[in-house]
Each structure stands twice: as structure tokens, then as C-alpha cells.
Design a protein around this motif. Sequence first.
Motif, short mmCIF file in Angstrom:
data_model
loop_
_atom_site.label_atom_id
_atom_site.label_comp_id
_atom_site.label_asym_id
_atom_site.label_seq_id
_atom_site.Cartn_x
_atom_site.Cartn_y
_atom_site.Cartn_z
N GLU A 88 0.83 -1.19 0.00
CA GLU A 88 0.00 0.00 0.00
C GLU A 88 0.87 1.25 0.00
N THR A 89 0.50 2.23 -0.82
CA THR A 89 1.28 3.46 -0.90
C THR A 89 1.03 4.34 0.31
N ALA A 90 1.95 5.27 0.54
CA ALA A 90 1.78 6.21 1.64
C ALA A 90 0.52 7.05 1.45
N LEU A 91 0.23 7.43 0.20
CA LEU A 91 -0.96 8.23 -0.07
C LEU A 91 -2.23 7.44 0.21
N ASP A 92 -2.28 6.18 -0.22
CA ASP A 92 -3.47 5.37 0.06
C ASP A 92 -3.66 5.18 1.57
N THR A 93 -2.55 4.98 2.28
CA THR A 93 -2.64 4.86 3.73
C THR A 93 -3.24 6.13 4.34
N LEU A 94 -2.73 7.28 3.92
CA LEU A 94 -3.23 8.55 4.46
C LEU A 94 -4.70 8.74 4.10
N LYS A 95 -5.10 8.47 2.86
CA LYS A 95 -6.47 8.70 2.44
C LYS A 95 -7.44 7.79 3.19
N ASN A 96 -7.02 6.57 3.49
CA ASN A 96 -7.88 5.68 4.26
C ASN A 96 -8.07 6.18 5.68
N LEU A 97 -7.00 6.66 6.29
CA LEU A 97 -7.11 7.23 7.64
C LEU A 97 -7.93 8.52 7.63
N GLU A 98 -7.76 9.28 6.59
CA GLU A 98 -8.54 10.51 6.43
C GLU A 98 -10.03 10.18 6.33
N ALA A 99 -10.35 9.08 5.63
CA ALA A 99 -11.75 8.66 5.50
C ALA A 99 -12.35 8.25 6.84
N MET A 100 -11.49 7.86 7.79
CA MET A 100 -11.97 7.51 9.13
C MET A 100 -12.20 8.74 10.00
N GLY A 101 -11.85 9.90 9.48
CA GLY A 101 -12.09 11.13 10.23
C GLY A 101 -10.86 11.77 10.83
N VAL A 102 -9.67 11.29 10.48
CA VAL A 102 -8.45 11.92 10.99
C VAL A 102 -8.25 13.27 10.32
N ARG A 103 -8.03 14.31 11.13
CA ARG A 103 -7.86 15.67 10.59
C ARG A 103 -6.42 16.14 10.59
N GLY A 104 -5.62 15.60 11.48
CA GLY A 104 -4.23 16.03 11.57
C GLY A 104 -3.28 14.86 11.37
N PHE A 105 -2.30 15.05 10.51
CA PHE A 105 -1.30 14.00 10.26
C PHE A 105 0.09 14.56 10.54
N VAL A 106 0.83 13.85 11.37
CA VAL A 106 2.22 14.16 11.64
C VAL A 106 3.02 13.11 10.89
N VAL A 107 3.74 13.52 9.83
CA VAL A 107 4.32 12.57 8.89
C VAL A 107 5.84 12.62 8.89
N ARG A 108 6.44 11.45 9.05
CA ARG A 108 7.89 11.31 8.85
C ARG A 108 8.12 10.34 7.70
N HIS A 109 9.05 10.70 6.81
CA HIS A 109 9.30 9.87 5.63
C HIS A 109 10.76 9.98 5.23
N HIS A 110 11.27 8.92 4.65
CA HIS A 110 12.70 8.90 4.28
C HIS A 110 12.99 9.65 2.99
N GLU A 111 11.96 9.99 2.20
CA GLU A 111 12.18 10.64 0.92
C GLU A 111 12.04 12.15 1.02
N ASP A 112 12.96 12.89 0.39
CA ASP A 112 12.85 14.34 0.33
C ASP A 112 11.55 14.73 -0.37
N GLY A 113 10.83 15.67 0.20
CA GLY A 113 9.62 16.17 -0.45
C GLY A 113 8.39 15.29 -0.32
N ALA A 114 8.51 14.17 0.38
CA ALA A 114 7.39 13.23 0.47
C ALA A 114 6.19 13.84 1.20
N VAL A 115 6.43 14.61 2.25
CA VAL A 115 5.32 15.17 3.03
C VAL A 115 4.61 16.25 2.22
N ALA A 116 5.36 17.07 1.51
CA ALA A 116 4.74 18.09 0.65
C ALA A 116 3.91 17.44 -0.44
#
Length: 309
Positions: A88-116
Motif C-alpha cells: 500500500e502506498t503512503a498516499l493510500d494509507t493517508l487517504k484511508n485514515l482521512e476517511a476515518m475522520g483523521v484531521r491532523g497528520f504528523v508525517v515522517r518519511h525517508h524521501e525528500d519532499g514526500a510530506v509536501a
Amino acid sequence: MNSTHSALPRHLLTLDGLPETALSALLIRAQAFAEGHYDRRALDGIAVCTLFFEPSTRTRMSFQLAAQRLGADVLNFDASTSSTRKGETALDTLKNLEAMGVRGFVVRHHEDGAVAALAGHVNPGTVLVNAGDGRSAHPTQGLLDMLTLRQAKGADFSRLKVLIVGDVRHSRVARSDLQALRTLGAGEIRVCGPAALLPTDATLQGCVVSQDFDAALEGVDAVMMLRLQRERMDEGLVTSLDDYHRDYGLTAARLRRAAADAVVMHPGPINRGVEITDEVADGPQSLILTQVRNGVAARMAVLEALLRG
């Protein structure tokens, strides 16, 4: 906090370009939190997820504490036990959690620019905080470092000589600290390290750059040591850990070259005996554990500002 809300961007991805008024307002608010002045129901009913695709101790735990102290519902995402291991991609993971009602995401990632990149795909009302992406940025570490310096040396940064030492090339912390120090008008910013571990881009613009640690230490008010990030570097950039410690390790004897009331900082985790000795890390001039404590307050300020805006 209205002035902070109006000056802050929707997401906190970097400190680069953040106005001085917004940065200072966050530091003032964080200081109030550090002193125990906050509303324990400020984020009541808001779900916050720590979405970490990279290991973390201090950042993850302090964000969780920060959200909990403000009354948020906190979800802890661990990539090692999640569906990302099934592809599963990071975006799909985030979108699924967002669908559950999560409003704030604190994201750490190994790739430059991934959070943006993730921030470009979220729903209106969802906010992201960059908890460290590749070598690019770690804005809340920059905030907690500035809060720690402010407590120790006062709000007028124009009087300060600050030295950042070590593996700047691979350090997202150094980049965020340099951006914050410039914004706050630090009097002199010195950077020291072996040539192979210093960036060749515009990161060091306006800094006094040196490869002579002893000379760079003379008279400084604060020494910010960096971890030697062996996991991010190519082989051969450091001849040996012993050589590195000889040339760039902070010892009690070396520290005497700094101002008598100089403070020592380190973002952690510490490689003891490599970039810093036990005597200095645990000594009276060390603010390392103060930084850790301030991490909770600084992250409370960010979460409140973004999620109550």
C-alpha cells in the motif's frame, strides 16, 4: 493566537519562508505551554495520527504527548506492522485514515519532499506537519531548538554567535535550524565540519564556514552538535569514527574555547564518543534533555495553531 493563525500556512512543511512574526508567536505560545498554561480540551474531538514511515523515538513520542495534552484522539501508525508492507502506498494509507475522520497528520518519511507531495492530495480541513523528510526539513525540531536557545539566551538573537557542527550535508535538522536562525536574526551563524559533510548548495548562505573546529568554537554562545548520519551517507565520507572524534568531537577541553556561559545542544540520538563525550553531554552546559522536554511544548503550539485555525 489569531496572529499566529493568520501568518501560518495551512500545513507546516518547512520553516523556510515562515515570517518572523509567525515563528516568534509560535515560540511565545510554546513557552506558555512549557510553563503549563494550556487548555486540555483545545483539540477535543479532533483525531491526530502520527504517520511514521521511518523509526523515531523523541519526535513520535513528543507529538503523541503534545496531542494528548491538548485533548486530541491520537492514533499511532507504525509502518512495520501496517499494510504498507503489503504494497500500500503512503498516499493510500493517508487517504484511508482521512476517511476515518483523521484531521491532523504528523508525517515522517525517508524521501525528500514526500510530506509536501502528500499535502497536495488531502481534503480541505486536513492538515499535515512534517516530522522529518529525507534530508530536507524538520521544522518542529527547529522550533524546539529555537525555544531552548530563547530560554537560555533571551529573545534577542542578534547578540548570539551560534555554531553548528558536523554532518550538515545529511541533516534535515541543520537545515531547519539554519532557516530559523536567519529568520530570528542571529548575529553570527558558524558552520563547521569536514568538507565531505558540508552541503554545496545554498544551505550555508550567510554562514561563516570552517573546517577547523577549534577555531570555530572561539567565543560562541551556543554549540549545536549534529549526529553523524551514517545511514544516509555514502561510504568513504568519513575515514574512521576515531578520526572524526579527534577532529570534530566536542570534549570538555574543546568547549573551554567557547564563551564561559556557552550552551551545548544536540538533536539526538547521540553517538557518544563520536560527536560528543559523556562529560559534555551530561555536563552543566548541556541542554540536550531540555530540548527533549521543549519538544512537547513546541509541538503543542504547532498542533494548536494548525488544528484550531
